[in-house]
Design an enzyme around this catalytic site. Structure first.
Site, mmCIF file in Angstrom:
data_model
loop_
_atom_site.group_PDB
_atom_site.id
_atom_site.type_symbol
_atom_site.label_atom_id
_atom_site.label_comp_id
_atom_site.label_asym_id
_atom_site.label_seq_id
_atom_site.Cartn_x
_atom_site.Cartn_y
_atom_site.Cartn_z
ATOM 1 N N ALA A 53 0.865 -1.427 0.015
ATOM 2 C CA ALA A 53 0.057 0.137 -0.081
ATOM 3 C C ALA A 53 0.926 1.322 -0.149
ATOM 4 C CB ALA A 53 -0.834 -0.098 1.060
ATOM 5 N N ASP A 240 -4.044 -2.957 3.782
ATOM 6 C CA ASP A 240 -4.488 -2.054 2.627
ATOM 7 C C ASP A 240 -5.370 -0.747 2.882
ATOM 8 O OD1 ASP A 240 -3.538 -4.839 1.682
ATOM 9 O OD2 ASP A 240 -2.673 -3.281 0.167
ATOM 10 N N LYS A 251 -3.953 -8.538 2.430
ATOM 11 C CA LYS A 251 -3.743 -9.748 1.567
ATOM 12 C C LYS A 251 -4.595 -11.016 1.920
ATOM 13 C CE LYS A 251 -2.024 -9.686 -1.530
ATOM 14 N NZ LYS A 251 -2.584 -9.281 -2.714
HETATM 15 O O1 MRU Z 1 -1.244 -7.121 -3.471
HETATM 16 P P1 MRU Z 1 -0.208 -6.428 -2.807
HETATM 17 O O2 MRU Z 1 1.089 -7.132 -2.773
HETATM 18 O O3 MRU Z 1 -0.182 -5.005 -3.160
HETATM 19 O O4 MRU Z 1 -0.649 -6.722 -1.490
HETATM 20 C C1 MRU Z 1 -0.125 -6.064 -0.402
HETATM 21 C C2 MRU Z 1 -0.333 -6.339 1.136
HETATM 22 O O5 MRU Z 1 -1.639 -6.884 1.295
HETATM 23 C C3 MRU Z 1 0.310 -5.616 2.224
HETATM 24 O O6 MRU Z 1 0.392 -6.678 3.188
HETATM 25 C C4 MRU Z 1 -0.239 -4.300 2.549
HETATM 26 O O7 MRU Z 1 -0.227 -3.394 1.353
HETATM 27 C C5 MRU Z 1 0.556 -3.733 3.425
HETATM 28 S S1 MRU Z 1 2.146 -3.023 3.106
HETATM 29 C C6 MRU Z 1 3.103 -2.141 4.020
#
Ligand code: MRU
Length: 348
Positions: A53, A240, A251
């Site tokens: 994110a 996110d 995720k």
């Molecule tokens: O699909 P992605 O790899 O962008 O998903 C990322 C996540 O779910 C992370 O846990 C979240 O963005 C936090 S990053 C500090």
């Protein structure tokens, strides 16, 4: 204090281009690619060359700073219109992580009072650099708070990658592990591989191994058995988007871990900056969940692992209800038992 860590960075502003760590090539190839256009930035976000994110938000902010260098406009009004259109284009890349919209909004608002095109250009670039610098400081504070929740030799489980490469630096859920190395505090991490696109195996395992953290990789289906047999003390994940009541999108697989934490009576922590909160929505029911291509499920890399024409469901995120979250760790402090009231108290 002086920091001794040297962690990988995902994105760097280079004035005429953006230097981006291509996260799709990790861990086998460490390569920084050059983004020259707004379309390059959009593509990099959609294809997960940059993901996580805060890192998506920072890259998008730099995307605006890049794009304005080619504006053929005569007035500040025309400039603002172009910037708004670019913002809307980048906002169409991925729907779930609110940091993307937050960063784009912040950059566009930075020129509200600009009276010349030159002033506006300077303000946009400055704001994008500022967002990245603030995120680095924010992540360190989150890591510091998170580390205060762990004891020496704790065994902690995580999913996906909420590390240095998902943020400006340090990460959110992985920040305490990096900082624990700096302070010589032994912790043991169990990283879920995170199917379908393996951010846990490809990115978290790589990033933690590089910084010398004791990390063990498991498949997602091994979580319950590992909690039981390895005596996991806590689970920590990133986020996110967090709704006003604390419901948290992260995720896919995160919700399952939260349910396991409850069943095993261990704490379930979410680590996230204030920029991940979306206080305009009352609950997680309002968070848009991205669905990605079937190929992420039917293939591992280029190898097909499912029959042709199989029907596939591929949500990239899930929502953990706040009742399953022991605490949300922010740069402003730890929000225990997250709710509308406890969140307001810490974030305001
Ligand atoms: O699909 P992605 O790899 O962008 O998903 C990322 C996540 O779910 C992370 O846990 C979240 O963005 C936090 S990053 C500090």
């Amino acid at each position: 204090m002086t920091h001794t860590l040297t962690l990988p960075r995902s994105v760097e502003w280079k004035e005429t281009f953006i230097s981006l760590l291509d996260q799709q090539l990790l861990p086998n190839t460490v390569e920084y690619i050059k983004l020259h256009t707004l379309q390059d930035v959009w593509d990099a976000i959609v294809t997960l060359k940059v993901r996580g994110a805060p890192a998506i938000g920072i890259t998008a902010a730099f995307g605006l700073a890049l794009s304005l260098q080619n504006y053929d406009v005569q007035t500040i009004e025309e400039f603002k219109k172009k910037l708004q259109a670019d913002k809307e284009f980048l906002a169409s890349s991925r729907p779930t992580a609110v940091n993307l919209f937050w960063a784009l909004e912040r950059v566009v608002n930075s020129i509200n009072n600009a009276i010349s095109i030159n002033e506006a250009k300077t303000l946009v670039i400055h704001e994008a650099i500022q967002i990245q610098a603030e995120d680095e400081a924010t992540c360190y504070r989150i890591g510091d708070y998170a580390l205060s929740l762990f004891n020496k030799h704790d065994r902690v489980m995580t999913i996906c990658n909420a590390g240095s490469i998902a943020t400006a630096y340090y990460g959110t859920a992985l920040a305490p592990f990096h900082i624990s190395k700096e302070r010589d505090i032994p912790l043991k991490v169990f990283a879920c591989e995170t199917r379908p696109v393996l951010q846990g195996a490809r990115l978290t395992a790589w990033e933690l191994q590089k910084s010398g953290v004791d990390v063990t990789l498991i498949t997602d289906s091994m979580a319950a058995h590992t909690i039981k047999t390895k005596g996991i003390n806590a689970i920590i994940v990133g986020a996110d988007r967090i709704a006003a009541n604390g419901d948290t999108a992260n995720k896919i697989g995160t919700y399952g871990l939260a349910l396991l934490a409850k069943a095993f009576n261990i704490p379930f922590y979410v680590a996230a900056p204030k920029s991940t909160f979306d206080l305009s929505i009352a609950s997680g029911a309002e968070i848009p969940i991205e669905e990605r291509s079937a190929k992420e499920i039917t293939h591992i890399g280029d190898v097909q692992v499912a029959p042709d024409n199989i029907s596939v469901y591929n949500p990239a995120f899930d929502v953990t209800p706040s009742e399953f979250i022991t605490a949300i760790i922010t740069e402003h402090g730890i929000i225990h038992s997250p709710s509308v009231d406890t969140i307001k108290l810490v974030l305001n």
